[in-house]
Enzyme design. Structure first.
Site, PDB file in Angstrom:
ATOM      1  N   ILE A  37      71.630  53.430 -39.432  1.00  0.00           N
ATOM      2  CA  ILE A  37      72.785  52.606 -39.783  1.00  0.00           C
ATOM      3  C   ILE A  37      73.644  53.340 -40.801  1.00  0.00           C
ATOM      4  O   ILE A  37      73.159  53.792 -41.831  1.00  0.00           O
ATOM      5  CB  ILE A  37      72.334  51.246 -40.350  1.00  0.00           C
ATOM      6  CG1 ILE A  37      71.534  50.484 -39.286  1.00  0.00           C
ATOM      7  CG2 ILE A  37      73.535  50.421 -40.793  1.00  0.00           C
ATOM      8  CD1 ILE A  37      70.946  49.187 -39.793  1.00  0.00           C
ATOM      9  N   ASP A  38      74.937  53.456 -40.502  1.00  0.00           N
ATOM     10  CA  ASP A  38      75.882  54.119 -41.395  1.00  0.00           C
ATOM     11  C   ASP A  38      76.333  53.132 -42.462  1.00  0.00           C
ATOM     12  O   ASP A  38      76.929  52.106 -42.157  1.00  0.00           O
ATOM     13  CB  ASP A  38      77.086  54.622 -40.589  1.00  0.00           C
ATOM     14  CG  ASP A  38      78.015  55.492 -41.419  1.00  0.00           C
ATOM     15  OD1 ASP A  38      77.752  55.646 -42.621  1.00  0.00           O
ATOM     16  OD2 ASP A  38      78.985  56.008 -40.851  1.00  0.00           O
ATOM     17  N   THR A  39      76.025  53.436 -43.722  1.00  0.00           N
ATOM     18  CA  THR A  39      76.379  52.515 -44.812  1.00  0.00           C
ATOM     19  C   THR A  39      77.656  52.921 -45.537  1.00  0.00           C
ATOM     20  O   THR A  39      78.070  52.254 -46.482  1.00  0.00           O
ATOM     21  CB  THR A  39      75.240  52.448 -45.836  1.00  0.00           C
ATOM     22  OG1 THR A  39      75.001  53.773 -46.363  1.00  0.00           O
ATOM     23  CG2 THR A  39      73.955  51.937 -45.197  1.00  0.00           C
TER      24      THR A  39
END
Length: 278
Positions: free
Chosen positions: A184-186
């Site tokens: 997941i790209d935060t």
């Protein structure tokens, strides 16, 4: 036997400083240097008390506990009982790790069994150990253990952070289904500038079996001009025209670049106990 109080003081000052610094680092705190120096000096002065026979009673268990309480208070202050006790427990655990590391290296460097027996003293049927650790040895080994500990904790934190952001991805495209693991790209979220649809980056090899072979070869070469030529010139790509998007993005060097995107039929992401479908 000559005892150099200044050397003992400096050695204990450095070791206590390392332990307190590690405690703050593990607990995610950055105390001011003067607070660490003052707390380390207190610990070093307490160690020097053993040189004074009249202060022998100061080495009682509760006195030692009080000094450690005071060192933690000076270094990190007091915000709540729970936080203070966590700081104290971390301080003792790191102290035990450092002490165990020093002893482990000490015995590992012994070159013969005679050295081991030379450190054993038999008194009244009991065996005690005599450790002869020089100041240089303590300082160097403490710094080595300090570095290894920080490297281990940093790697562990990075692994835990990575695991927290991993998700199971189910991708439906052109009548086929692909299962893979995603991160997941935060931070740098990527969107299609026209439809504002979020973009998921997938390695070519995950989709190679369902994409036209000519497109896969061009994508592996990484030349976007050749990819665009392939899309427009090859008849094999006609059925994919409605799915293709060109998404602009900025690379590491901050230059504007373009990425080929495909519109899937369905994307299902499972993270922990949450399932998201797009």
């Amino acid at each position: 036997m000559a005892i150099y109080a200044d050397i003992i003081f400096l050695r204990e000052l450095l070791v206590d400083g390392i332990i307190l610094f590690l405690t703050g680092w593990v607990r995610g705190m950055r105390p001011k240097p003067w607070r660490l120096l003052l707390a380390s000096a207190l610990g070093a002065m307490y160690t020097l008390a053993m040189l004074i026979p009249s202060l022998a009673d100061m080495y009682h268990f509760f006195i030692k506990l009080f000094i450690s309480f005071l060192m933690i208070y000076i270094s990190f202050g007091y915000y709540s009982l729970q936080t203070y006790l966590k700081d104290l427990v971390s301080f003792y655990l790191i102290s035990f790790v450092l002490a165990g590391g020093l002893m482990g290296i000490y015995y590992m460097l012994m070159s013969s069994s005679q050295q081991v027996w030379a450190d054993l003293i038999f008194i009244g049927g009991e065996v005690t150990t005599k450790l002869q650790m020089g100041t240089f040895y303590v300082i160097v080994c403490s710094l080595i253990i300090f570095y290894l500990w920080m490297h281990f904790v940093r790697s562990k934190r990075k692994q835990q952070l990575m695991e927290q952001h991993l998700a199971e991805v189910e991708l439906h495209l052109a009548g086929q289904v692909v299962h893979c693991q995603g991160l997941i790209d935060t931070g740098n979220q990527l969107y299609d500038p026209l439809t504002k649809t979020p973009v998921m980056i997938v390695e070519v090899k995950q989709l190679a079996h369902m994409l036209p072979s000519v497109l896969v070869e061009q994508l592996k070469q990484g030349n976007m001009n050749d990819v665009l030529t392939t899309i427009t010139d090859h008849a094999e790509m006609e059925s994919w025209q409605d799915r293709i998007r060109i998404v602009p993005y900025r690379g590491v060097n901050r230059n504007a670049q373009f990425m080929l995107a495909l519109r899937p039929d369905l994307v299902r992401v499972k993270h922990n106990d949450t399932v998201m479908t797009q």
